[in-house]
Design a protein around this motif. Structure first.
Motif, PDB file in Angstrom:
ATOM      1  N   ILE A   1       5.810  -5.847  -8.259  1.00 17.18           N
ATOM      2  CA  ILE A   1       5.548  -4.837  -9.284  1.00 17.18           C
ATOM      3  C   ILE A   1       5.119  -3.572  -8.554  1.00 17.18           C
ATOM      4  N   ARG A   2       5.656  -2.430  -8.938  1.00 17.33           N
ATOM      5  CA  ARG A   2       5.409  -1.193  -8.198  1.00 17.33           C
ATOM      6  C   ARG A   2       4.853  -0.106  -9.105  1.00 17.33           C
ATOM      7  N   ARG A   3       4.118   0.804  -8.472  1.00 13.98           N
ATOM      8  CA  ARG A   3       3.720   2.057  -9.119  1.00 13.98           C
ATOM      9  C   ARG A   3       3.667   3.132  -8.045  1.00 13.98           C
ATOM     10  N   PRO A   4       4.109   4.342  -8.353  1.00 11.31           N
ATOM     11  CA  PRO A   4       4.091   5.404  -7.344  1.00 11.31           C
ATOM     12  C   PRO A   4       2.675   5.906  -7.089  1.00 11.31           C
ATOM     13  N   LEU A   5       2.391   6.224  -5.834  1.00 12.52           N
ATOM     14  CA  LEU A   5       1.144   6.872  -5.469  1.00 12.52           C
ATOM     15  C   LEU A   5       1.389   8.356  -5.233  1.00 12.52           C
ATOM     16  N   THR A   6       2.419   8.653  -4.430  1.00  9.07           N
ATOM     17  CA  THR A   6       2.884  10.028  -4.215  1.00  9.07           C
ATOM     18  C   THR A   6       4.404   9.989  -4.277  1.00  9.07           C
TER      19      THR A   6
ATOM     20  N   ILE B   1       2.636   1.833  -4.398  1.00  7.18           N
ATOM     21  CA  ILE B   1       1.792   0.647  -4.334  1.00  7.18           C
ATOM     22  C   ILE B   1       2.586  -0.513  -4.927  1.00  7.18           C
ATOM     23  N   ARG B   2       2.591  -1.645  -4.219  1.00  3.18           N
ATOM     24  CA  ARG B   2       3.319  -2.821  -4.699  1.00  3.18           C
ATOM     25  C   ARG B   2       2.392  -4.027  -4.761  1.00  3.18           C
ATOM     26  N   GLN B   3       2.629  -4.868  -5.751  1.00  2.00           N
ATOM     27  CA  GLN B   3       1.934  -6.138  -5.869  1.00  2.00           C
ATOM     28  C   GLN B   3       2.956  -7.260  -5.690  1.00  2.00           C
ATOM     29  N   TYR B   4       2.745  -8.072  -4.675  1.00  3.27           N
ATOM     30  CA  TYR B   4       3.602  -9.219  -4.390  1.00  3.27           C
ATOM     31  C   TYR B   4       2.871 -10.504  -4.745  1.00  3.27           C
ATOM     32  N   GLY B   5       3.630 -11.481  -5.237  1.00  5.91           N
ATOM     33  CA  GLY B   5       3.075 -12.808  -5.440  1.00  5.91           C
ATOM     34  C   GLY B   5       3.114 -13.598  -4.139  1.00  5.91           C
TER      35      GLY B   5
ATOM     36  N   VAL C   1       4.814 -20.556   6.954  1.00  8.13           N
ATOM     37  CA  VAL C   1       3.503 -20.124   6.480  1.00  8.13           C
ATOM     38  C   VAL C   1       3.593 -19.669   5.031  1.00  8.13           C
ATOM     39  N   THR C   2       2.497 -19.838   4.306  1.00  6.73           N
ATOM     40  CA  THR C   2       2.398 -19.306   2.954  1.00  6.73           C
ATOM     41  C   THR C   2       1.712 -17.951   3.034  1.00  6.73           C
ATOM     42  N   VAL C   3       2.387 -16.930   2.565  1.00  8.16           N
ATOM     43  CA  VAL C   3       1.817 -15.583   2.528  1.00  8.16           C
ATOM     44  C   VAL C   3       1.170 -15.419   1.158  1.00  8.16           C
ATOM     45  N   PRO C   4      -0.148 -15.221   1.102  1.00  6.59           N
ATOM     46  CA  PRO C   4      -0.825 -15.152  -0.195  1.00  6.59           C
ATOM     47  C   PRO C   4      -0.444 -13.892  -0.963  1.00  6.59           C
ATOM     48  N   PRO C   5      -0.724 -13.864  -2.261  1.00  4.09           N
ATOM     49  CA  PRO C   5      -0.469 -12.633  -3.039  1.00  4.09           C
ATOM     50  C   PRO C   5      -1.169 -11.448  -2.385  1.00  4.09           C
ATOM     51  N   GLN C   6      -0.524 -10.308  -2.411  1.00  2.64           N
ATOM     52  CA  GLN C   6      -1.141  -9.146  -1.779  1.00  2.64           C
ATOM     53  C   GLN C   6      -0.704  -7.862  -2.472  1.00  2.64           C
ATOM     54  N   THR C   7      -1.579  -6.877  -2.383  1.00  2.00           N
ATOM     55  CA  THR C   7      -1.273  -5.524  -2.844  1.00  2.00           C
ATOM     56  C   THR C   7      -1.131  -4.660  -1.602  1.00  2.00           C
ATOM     57  N   VAL C   8      -0.027  -3.936  -1.523  1.00  2.00           N
ATOM     58  CA  VAL C   8       0.270  -3.159  -0.317  1.00  2.00           C
ATOM     59  C   VAL C   8       0.662  -1.733  -0.679  1.00  2.00           C
ATOM     60  N   ALA C   9       0.462  -0.840   0.281  1.00  2.11           N
ATOM     61  CA  ALA C   9       0.993   0.516   0.194  1.00  2.11           C
ATOM     62  C   ALA C   9       2.228   0.576   1.074  1.00  2.11           C
ATOM     63  N   VAL C  10       3.271   1.225   0.576  1.00  2.00           N
ATOM     64  CA  VAL C  10       4.565   1.221   1.261  1.00  2.00           C
ATOM     65  C   VAL C  10       5.115   2.644   1.365  1.00  2.00           C
TER      66      VAL C  10
END
Length: 203
Positions: free
Chosen positions: A30-35, A40-44, A137-146
């Motif tokens: 799920i994404r939302r623009p910052l600039t 900003i993205r939210q990954y499961g 490996v299991t990558v946990p849910p994370q919020t990232v800036a891209v």
């Protein structure tokens, strides 16, 4: 799949990739623009195959890529109990390629290359790698800036984009967590202006 049809399909995908047309699965987010340049993205939660290689960066990353490619193209085994029949046959299982390919690290700790697994797989159903240096490996849910960019994806280009991402986050009062990672979506032969590259950091 018939070997000839499979080869034709792979050839077609390679031709499409020259102009940046992607036919592989990407992790959902799920994404939302910052600039206008950063989002900003939210990954499961996701599963990845990864390996860490020490040494000079580009050589280490190439080695890591080959290890992971070996895994998804058949370098794996499955400890499945099968009723005894004759003849007994053992086959290698092939796992689809996904995007992006992730790379992170430094000269002291080594460079880690990661392939994300297609969503249909779980830790229970994925075959174990033959190469002990490849880990699931299991990558946990994370919020990232891209920050996405095209063209050059050399170490210098990644460093410049990483600094731009850091500055943007600071200007917007957002704290980065951990190191910035580079994600690449296209093979080396993709036309530079059609490549999708990203620098990513947890926030």
């Amino acid at each position: 799949m018939n070997p000839i049809l499979k080869f034709a399909s792979q050839l077609g995908e390679s031709a499409l990739s020259i102009v940046g047309v992607r036919t592989v699965e990407e992790p959902h987010y799920i994404r939302r623009p910052l600039t206008d340049r950063v989002e900003i993205r939210q990954y499961g939660s996701r599963i990845a195959a990864e390996t860490t290689v020490t040494g000079e960066k580009q050589k280490a990353l190439n080695t890591g890529f080959r290890r992971l490619a070996g895994y998804i193209f058949g370098g794996n085994h499955r400890d499945t109990e099968i009723a005894m029949t004759a003849p007994v046959s053992q086959s290698k299982e092939e796992i689809a390629m996904t995007a992006p390919v992730s790379q992170a690290g430094n000269a002291d700790d080594g460079w880690t290359v990661r392939f994300f697994m297609p969503s249909k797989w779980s830790m229970e159903t994925l075959p174990q790698p033959d190469d002990e240096s490849v880990r699931l490996v299991t990558v946990p849910p994370q919020t990232v800036a891209v920050l996405s960019f095209t063209g050059d994806r050399s170490a210098a280009a990644v460093a410049a984009r990483s600094e731009e991402l850091r500055t943007t986050l600071q200007d917007n009062g957002i704290e980065a967590k951990g190191e910035i990672t580079a994600w690449f979506y296209d093979p080396p032969w993709t036309l530079p202006f059609r490549r999708r590259n990203e620098v990513v950091v947890s926030i």
